[in-house]
Scaffold this motif. Structure first.
Motif, PDB file in Angstrom:
ATOM      1  N   SER B 129      36.866   9.270 -21.400  1.00 39.27           N
ATOM      2  CA  SER B 129      35.726   9.717 -22.210  1.00 39.27           C
ATOM      3  C   SER B 129      34.678  10.455 -21.404  1.00 39.27           C
ATOM      4  O   SER B 129      33.908  11.242 -21.946  1.00 39.27           O
ATOM      5  N   GLN B 130      34.608  10.157 -20.124  1.00 36.70           N
ATOM      6  CA  GLN B 130      33.527  10.713 -19.291  1.00 36.70           C
ATOM      7  C   GLN B 130      33.884  10.569 -17.831  1.00 36.70           C
ATOM      8  O   GLN B 130      34.825   9.874 -17.478  1.00 36.70           O
ATOM      9  N   LYS B 131      33.098  11.241 -16.975  1.00 40.33           N
ATOM     10  CA  LYS B 131      33.215  11.055 -15.527  1.00 40.33           C
ATOM     11  C   LYS B 131      32.566   9.733 -15.143  1.00 40.33           C
ATOM     12  O   LYS B 131      31.657   9.255 -15.841  1.00 40.33           O
TER      13      LYS B 131
ATOM     14  N   LYS C 344      34.402  -2.222  -1.901  1.00 37.38           N
ATOM     15  CA  LYS C 344      33.236  -2.146  -2.794  1.00 37.38           C
ATOM     16  C   LYS C 344      33.629  -2.423  -4.229  1.00 37.38           C
ATOM     17  O   LYS C 344      32.899  -2.130  -5.168  1.00 37.38           O
ATOM     18  N   GLY C 345      34.789  -2.952  -4.429  1.00 38.33           N
ATOM     19  CA  GLY C 345      35.299  -3.141  -5.783  1.00 38.33           C
ATOM     20  C   GLY C 345      36.656  -2.467  -5.850  1.00 38.33           C
ATOM     21  O   GLY C 345      37.111  -1.833  -4.897  1.00 38.33           O
ATOM     22  N   MET C 346      37.301  -2.590  -6.980  1.00 34.98           N
ATOM     23  CA  MET C 346      38.651  -2.064  -7.122  1.00 34.98           C
ATOM     24  C   MET C 346      38.694  -0.554  -7.208  1.00 34.98           C
ATOM     25  O   MET C 346      39.732   0.053  -7.004  1.00 34.98           O
ATOM     26  N   GLY C 347      37.569   0.043  -7.549  1.00 34.06           N
ATOM     27  CA  GLY C 347      37.556   1.486  -7.778  1.00 34.06           C
ATOM     28  C   GLY C 347      38.108   2.236  -6.582  1.00 34.06           C
ATOM     29  O   GLY C 347      38.878   3.182  -6.724  1.00 34.06           O
ATOM     30  N   GLU C 348      37.731   1.778  -5.399  1.00 28.83           N
ATOM     31  CA  GLU C 348      38.148   2.436  -4.179  1.00 28.83           C
ATOM     32  C   GLU C 348      39.663   2.510  -4.035  1.00 28.83           C
ATOM     33  O   GLU C 348      40.198   3.355  -3.324  1.00 28.83           O
ATOM     34  N   MET C 349      40.320   1.605  -4.718  1.00 27.74           N
ATOM     35  CA  MET C 349      41.773   1.561  -4.663  1.00 27.74           C
ATOM     36  C   MET C 349      42.387   2.873  -5.084  1.00 27.74           C
ATOM     37  O   MET C 349      43.514   3.186  -4.759  1.00 27.74           O
ATOM     38  N   PHE C 350      41.632   3.632  -5.861  1.00 28.84           N
ATOM     39  CA  PHE C 350      42.178   4.867  -6.410  1.00 28.84           C
ATOM     40  C   PHE C 350      41.819   6.074  -5.549  1.00 28.84           C
ATOM     41  O   PHE C 350      42.186   7.182  -5.855  1.00 28.84           O
ATOM     42  N   GLY C 373      38.770  13.014 -14.667  1.00 22.20           N
ATOM     43  CA  GLY C 373      39.105  12.329 -13.420  1.00 22.20           C
ATOM     44  C   GLY C 373      40.180  11.296 -13.680  1.00 22.20           C
ATOM     45  O   GLY C 373      40.920  11.378 -14.654  1.00 22.20           O
ATOM     46  N   THR C 374      40.226  10.295 -12.807  1.00 23.75           N
ATOM     47  CA  THR C 374      41.293   9.302 -12.865  1.00 23.75           C
ATOM     48  C   THR C 374      41.030   8.266 -13.944  1.00 23.75           C
ATOM     49  O   THR C 374      39.936   7.717 -14.024  1.00 23.75           O
ATOM     50  N   ILE C 375      42.045   8.006 -14.768  1.00 25.15           N
ATOM     51  CA  ILE C 375      42.002   6.854 -15.665  1.00 25.15           C
ATOM     52  C   ILE C 375      42.592   5.709 -14.875  1.00 25.15           C
ATOM     53  O   ILE C 375      43.763   5.743 -14.495  1.00 25.15           O
ATOM     54  N   GLU C 376      41.775   4.705 -14.587  1.00 26.76           N
ATOM     55  CA  GLU C 376      42.226   3.683 -13.639  1.00 26.76           C
ATOM     56  C   GLU C 376      42.840   2.477 -14.324  1.00 26.76           C
ATOM     57  O   GLU C 376      43.028   1.455 -13.713  1.00 26.76           O
ATOM     58  N   MET C 377      43.170   2.619 -15.603  1.00 23.19           N
ATOM     59  CA  MET C 377      43.780   1.487 -16.290  1.00 23.19           C
ATOM     60  C   MET C 377      45.275   1.677 -16.453  1.00 23.19           C
ATOM     61  O   MET C 377      45.785   2.782 -16.431  1.00 23.19           O
ATOM     62  N   SER C 378      45.966   0.563 -16.601  1.00 24.34           N
ATOM     63  CA  SER C 378      47.403   0.599 -16.838  1.00 24.34           C
ATOM     64  C   SER C 378      47.723  -0.633 -17.692  1.00 24.34           C
ATOM     65  O   SER C 378      46.944  -1.020 -18.555  1.00 24.34           O
ATOM     66  N   GLY C 379      48.869  -1.270 -17.487  1.00 25.06           N
ATOM     67  CA  GLY C 379      49.191  -2.491 -18.224  1.00 25.06           C
ATOM     68  C   GLY C 379      49.174  -2.290 -19.723  1.00 25.06           C
ATOM     69  O   GLY C 379      49.678  -1.292 -20.237  1.00 25.06           O
ATOM     70  N   MET C 380      48.578  -3.261 -20.418  1.00 23.85           N
ATOM     71  CA  MET C 380      48.500  -3.229 -21.879  1.00 23.85           C
ATOM     72  C   MET C 380      47.434  -2.247 -22.331  1.00 23.85           C
ATOM     73  O   MET C 380      46.363  -2.639 -22.812  1.00 23.85           O
ATOM     74  N   TRP C 397      44.334  16.695 -23.934  1.00 23.28           N
ATOM     75  CA  TRP C 397      43.200  15.791 -24.115  1.00 23.28           C
ATOM     76  C   TRP C 397      42.253  16.325 -25.172  1.00 23.28           C
ATOM     77  O   TRP C 397      42.242  17.503 -25.488  1.00 23.28           O
ATOM     78  N   TYR C 398      41.416  15.481 -25.674  1.00 18.81           N
ATOM     79  CA  TYR C 398      40.475  15.838 -26.723  1.00 18.81           C
ATOM     80  C   TYR C 398      39.425  16.820 -26.198  1.00 18.81           C
ATOM     81  O   TYR C 398      38.916  16.653 -25.093  1.00 18.81           O
ATOM     82  N   GLN C 399      39.153  17.835 -26.984  1.00 14.53           N
ATOM     83  CA  GLN C 399      38.098  18.787 -26.638  1.00 14.53           C
ATOM     84  C   GLN C 399      36.810  18.321 -27.306  1.00 14.53           C
ATOM     85  O   GLN C 399      36.643  18.497 -28.506  1.00 14.53           O
ATOM     86  N   ASN C 400      35.926  17.744 -26.557  1.00 11.86           N
ATOM     87  CA  ASN C 400      34.690  17.189 -27.127  1.00 11.86           C
ATOM     88  C   ASN C 400      33.745  18.301 -27.575  1.00 11.86           C
ATOM     89  O   ASN C 400      33.531  19.270 -26.833  1.00 11.86           O
ATOM     90  N   PRO C 401      33.121  18.158 -28.745  1.00  9.47           N
ATOM     91  CA  PRO C 401      32.073  19.105 -29.136  1.00  9.47           C
ATOM     92  C   PRO C 401      30.945  19.075 -28.119  1.00  9.47           C
ATOM     93  O   PRO C 401      30.672  18.015 -27.516  1.00  9.47           O
ATOM     94  N   PRO C 402      30.267  20.215 -27.907  1.00 10.50           N
ATOM     95  CA  PRO C 402      29.189  20.273 -26.904  1.00 10.50           C
ATOM     96  C   PRO C 402      28.130  19.209 -27.169  1.00 10.50           C
ATOM     97  O   PRO C 402      27.787  18.933 -28.322  1.00 10.50           O
ATOM     98  N   GLY C 403      27.659  18.596 -26.107  1.00 11.55           N
ATOM     99  CA  GLY C 403      26.558  17.629 -26.209  1.00 11.55           C
ATOM    100  C   GLY C 403      26.985  16.241 -26.636  1.00 11.55           C
ATOM    101  O   GLY C 403      26.150  15.382 -26.890  1.00 11.55           O
ATOM    102  N   THR C 404      28.302  15.973 -26.717  1.00 12.57           N
ATOM    103  CA  THR C 404      28.743  14.639 -27.157  1.00 12.57           C
ATOM    104  C   THR C 404      29.420  13.861 -26.038  1.00 12.57           C
ATOM    105  O   THR C 404      30.086  12.862 -26.304  1.00 12.57           O
TER     106      THR C 404
END
Ligand SMILES: [Cu+2]
Ligand SMILES: [Cu+2]
Ligand SMILES: [Cu+2]
Ligand SMILES: [Cu+2]
Ligand SMILES: [Cu+2]
Ligand SMILES: [Cu+2]
Ligand SMILES: [Cu+2]
Ligand SMILES: [Cu+2]
Ligand SMILES: [Cu+2]
Lengths: 420, 420, 420
Positions: B129-131, C344-350, C373-380, C397-404
């Motif tokens: 959804s976002q960065k 610093k948390g799991m984020g660094e794993m990516f 960027g990276t979608i860091e989820m997997s599993g279910m 991917w979805y093209q978001n309307p401007p400003g949303t």
């Protein structure tokens, strides 16, 4: 080993004998009697009461209990009046009850009347509602029941230990007047979880997640009696859960209605039909159904590990190891709690060669002879024996009408089958 | 240690002081104010907002938080605006909200508005959804609320770590116009689970099953404030759960109705009465009841381990070991996380000799003085202090009417009791 | 890697090709055909059937399956007809079905038709209802369906092993005549849990609590296909759960109604709206909703560990360790199953440096490229791609309307923000 209706009748007779014994013992102080209702706890008993000045008096004795959890498998449990779960307390909406609690445990205890509205000082929470009942003491609880349903009683002192060791019971309050049609059978089943190290008889009360014995009324199949039901009978089962996990109980052979949580009978529109009822912790769930098909119908928790006993959880994946091989021997030496798991799945565990392997002492074998070979389930499992004429059946297995048993397909039938 | 109404009032006063401080600081940019409603999070706070061009602006700051989880027990948590759970966001159906999120964490974050319908780009799922909001950055979320109920907010970046460390909050949307009678008290309780090694202040975010601290609004009893209620008041409690397990919350002293899942107010016929409400993960459950009996009434998770703290799970069964014996010493050396469990059950843990044993640093003692000795519960536990005149009570314990407290039976009463 | 509608179409085409192949092979013995309905199991298939003397014949083959659970991550599973979950069995209320079951496993098996009323001898419980189907044998089950709904099939021999290895499938019985409006999309999702040691391809069937892979239809994201939906379409998702835990499935972007437990369609008044549906073990839950907002909407289990893969559970808290430091190296050597968790948390794993670290073989990387960027989820976890015109979208991917889209706040906007 498997309890047949005849054995059940014997049991009931013994219970009545016991009750009449009390009558003699306590003649002067009021007559102790067993509550009279169709409600029963399979494998369990009811707490006798006596009337005194318009009050129903009960006597609970908290004490250690040597419990035969499975065939020849004895556990050092704690319970009430010699049993775990404790005997069922039965009363009627409007009754005033006086419950004496004698503590024969090595530590203090109290009792909380789970779900029942009582004065603050009768609520049983140690330190908050009352002092702890010290070993040797007898306390008195007294309150009037202005509700009905399926409730529970359990300690509210060191509950982690005391509940884990088996201290829990049902408190059934019948309505003053029954509304609607009543069931023909009314079973109470208390769900339990235990962590008992292989070879030991002592449950570990500090265990929080790795349980290895899962019980209906503190027994595993086939010690848990099967339920004898006549075709067409209306059956109610009330499940209580004071363990650490939800237990989703699956019923074979019928679709039931979930009718109550013990506290309120659900509005008919909200009585869902289902085939598995999830019983959350600290909760009661009641289901009702009419068995319209004779047969031997399983009823069990659907968490697959809960219909097994004595599993270790450090077991390696042995699916590809050859049984009796050197790797197997090595594994056996290296892996604590190594559970003799077969190389092709657990099924092999029930084979003769597996049975002849060394096992720890006081470890429960399982695999029970059934009508079609070994029934390899245990734990939270039992069988509803539904018969058109239960009296003719003598507790044996169901006689299937010809052509209604899954069996090998003939050569003609498998012709042209889908190939992979 | 135990929070009395007076202390609560002080707290509210301090909060108002804090709020008025904001008013001064932010005078030029719009006035920050605290949402005005009876809804409260015991032990927590509300997020101030300011109006700007018809939009309600909020500012969440994601940051590390030193949290006093129990008396003298400090935890290195993560949260929002200095607290865990984060402050309650309150708004009204129809509002447009603009929420600024500043990241003061050492890693990226985002916020998902759990259950609230927002544009896809405002949904908070990192990468999708976002960065990610990088450390130091401030992001802006904006959406209009066309629903009402009890919702939650939490990170959707490295959620395993960030939620486990305490990042979660309520987002309450009040309906434009209330229907039916409103409660007199409206409490918010966020359920939490933590794995904090003995002696450490750092929760282990990778732990999935073996938690040892269980919290209401990130505190354990008696740090969790008791709930002061006047007899006859209509009470609502909204529970939110972003932990790894269901928590079955048992309420003493009343039968409640389960009225909502936060998203929909249940049709009255589907509002079950019960005494335990099971709150699944990722869910909200609302209960309502009228306290018609004065008293000190416990409210707690019914998983018995969840009302204890700091338990180890490698503890041997010590039921038969003698305290202070050589075996005990040996066990203490051999068993990692050995928890000084008494030889006769956990009760002994609260005795003086146990308290004098060496314990790890930053390890939470428990056992709180109550009106009838030690209250040995902690964790997900608190007390509803229901009083006919709360103002007279000064936060003390309930004064039971004579004859309503469970107490030792007299010699005459126990005569002729059922013998085992 | 991510399945787009085009790929889905290809898949469907291949399936049809496969089906037509069967037609050729089995021409003499009756025509095998794929059930025709909008019901689909994303990433799975349907079991072909043939008509014979008014009976629908099916053929299930129990066998080992090499399953690509994640990108390049192959698991030695067990299943039916080459897949796990097994192919969907579809029939209609009133049908008589004959199901041949061939056992190509190294151990016996049987099948239980979970929730379906069958004669006692067709119920599939080994030893109780029938003999085990030995390796190499083909058994025949036959019964008439006088109910409709969402049911399941699974072994009732050594179920702990066989279900844990992937043996489970849906059995959908359509009603003779549909009542009310039907959904435009009808998805089946079977929930699964696996314990697969790092570097291994063999699930451990004896594992009861410490799972590390959590699957929709036996795959993790991004191998699990995304769901392509047109704005305004009415969607039904039916979840089945034969694992060891409840899974609370959270749906982004909409509020759904919980309409059924598979056995009964709930009375409308009892169809709760919610945003998370808790699916208990041994149970089915159906939800329905209309996607009125285009977007990329996540749908996932809300237990935060269930949207991660391959986690170890002996991981120390590394929040304060510096990455690549000596402590880290030490930790890596000392800690079995040490999972390269960031300091610093799991984020660094990516991050790139983490990705270059040594990992075990056959270990699933994760972190999928997304639009932000990276979608860091997997599993279910999977994504509902809701589009006004799916055909124009080509699976992107979805093209978001401007400003949303949530984005950094401007200097003016953050002026006067609430300070901590
Ligand atoms: Cu209770
Ligand atoms: Cu169970
Ligand atoms: Cu079964
Ligand atoms: Cu959420
Ligand atoms: Cu809990
Ligand atoms: Cu309690
Ligand atoms: Cu089943
Ligand atoms: Cu899950
Ligand atoms: Cu989400």
């Amino acid at each position: 080993m498997i309890r047949c209706p005849v054995e059940l009748l014997k049991k009931i007779f013994n219970l009545m004998l016991l009750a009449s014994l009390f009558l003699v013992i306590n003649l002067e102080a009021g007559q102790w009697q067993i509550p009279d209702s169709i409600t029963t706890m399979p494998g369990g008993s009811k707490l006798p009461y006596r009337e005194k000045d318009g009050v129903k008096e009960f006597h609970l004795i908290a004490e250690p209990v040597k419990k035969e959890m499975g065939p020849g498998f004895f556990v050092d449990a704690w319970g009430y009046n010699g049993s775990t779960p404790g005997p069922v307390i039965e009363a009627t909406e409007g009754d005033t009850v006086r419950i004496f609690v004698t503590n024969k445990l090595p530590e203090p205890t109290t009792i909380h009347w789970h779900g029942i509205k009582v004065p603050s000082g009768m609520d049983g929470v140690t330190g908050l509602s009352q002092k702890p009942i010290m070993p040797g003491e007898t306390y008195k609880y007294e309150f009037t029941l202005d509700q009905w349903g399926t409730y529970m009683y359990h300690p509210h002192y060191d509950e982690m230990t005391q509940i884990a060791l088996g201290m829990a019971g049902f408190f059934v309050i019948h309505p003053k007047s029954f509304r609607g049609s009543q069931p023909d059978r009314d079973f109470l089943i208390m769900l339990g979880e235990w962590a008992i190290p292989p070879g030991s008889s002592k449950p570990i009360p500090s265990e929080m997640v790795n349980f290895n014995y899962f019980t209906f009324n503190s027994t595993v199949w086939p010690t848990t009696p099967s339920l004898s039901i006549k075709t067409g009978e209306k059956v109610r089962i009330r499940f209580g859960n004071l363990s650490m996990n939800s237990h989703p109980i699956h019923v074979h052979g019928t679709v039931f209605r979930e009718t109550s949580n013990g506290v309120e009978r659900f509005n008919f529109d909200a009585q869902f039909e289902d085939v598995t009822v999830n019983v959350p912790v600290g909760s009661v769930r009641e289901i009702e159904f009419t068995m319209d098909q004779a047969g031997d119908w399983a009823i069990h928790c659907h968490k697959s590990h809960h219909i097994m006993n004595g599993m270790g959880h450090q077991t390696y994946s042995l699916i590809d190891l050859k049984l009796d091989s050197a790797e197997m021997d090595k594994a056996r030496k290296l892996i604590p709690g190594f559970m003799l798991m077969g190389s092709k799945g657990m099924g092999e565990m029930f084979s003769h060669e597996m049975h002849s392997m060394p096992r720890p002492k006081n470890f429960m074998h399982y695999g029970t002879p059934g009508p079609f070979g070994t029934i390899e389930m245990s734990g939270m499992f039992t069988v509803m024996k539904v018969r058109d004429n239960p009296e003719d059946d003598k507790g044996g297995w169901y006689q299937n009408p010809p052509g209604t048993v899954a069996s090998p397909a003939s050569k003609e039938e498998i012709e042209g089958l889908l190939e992979e």
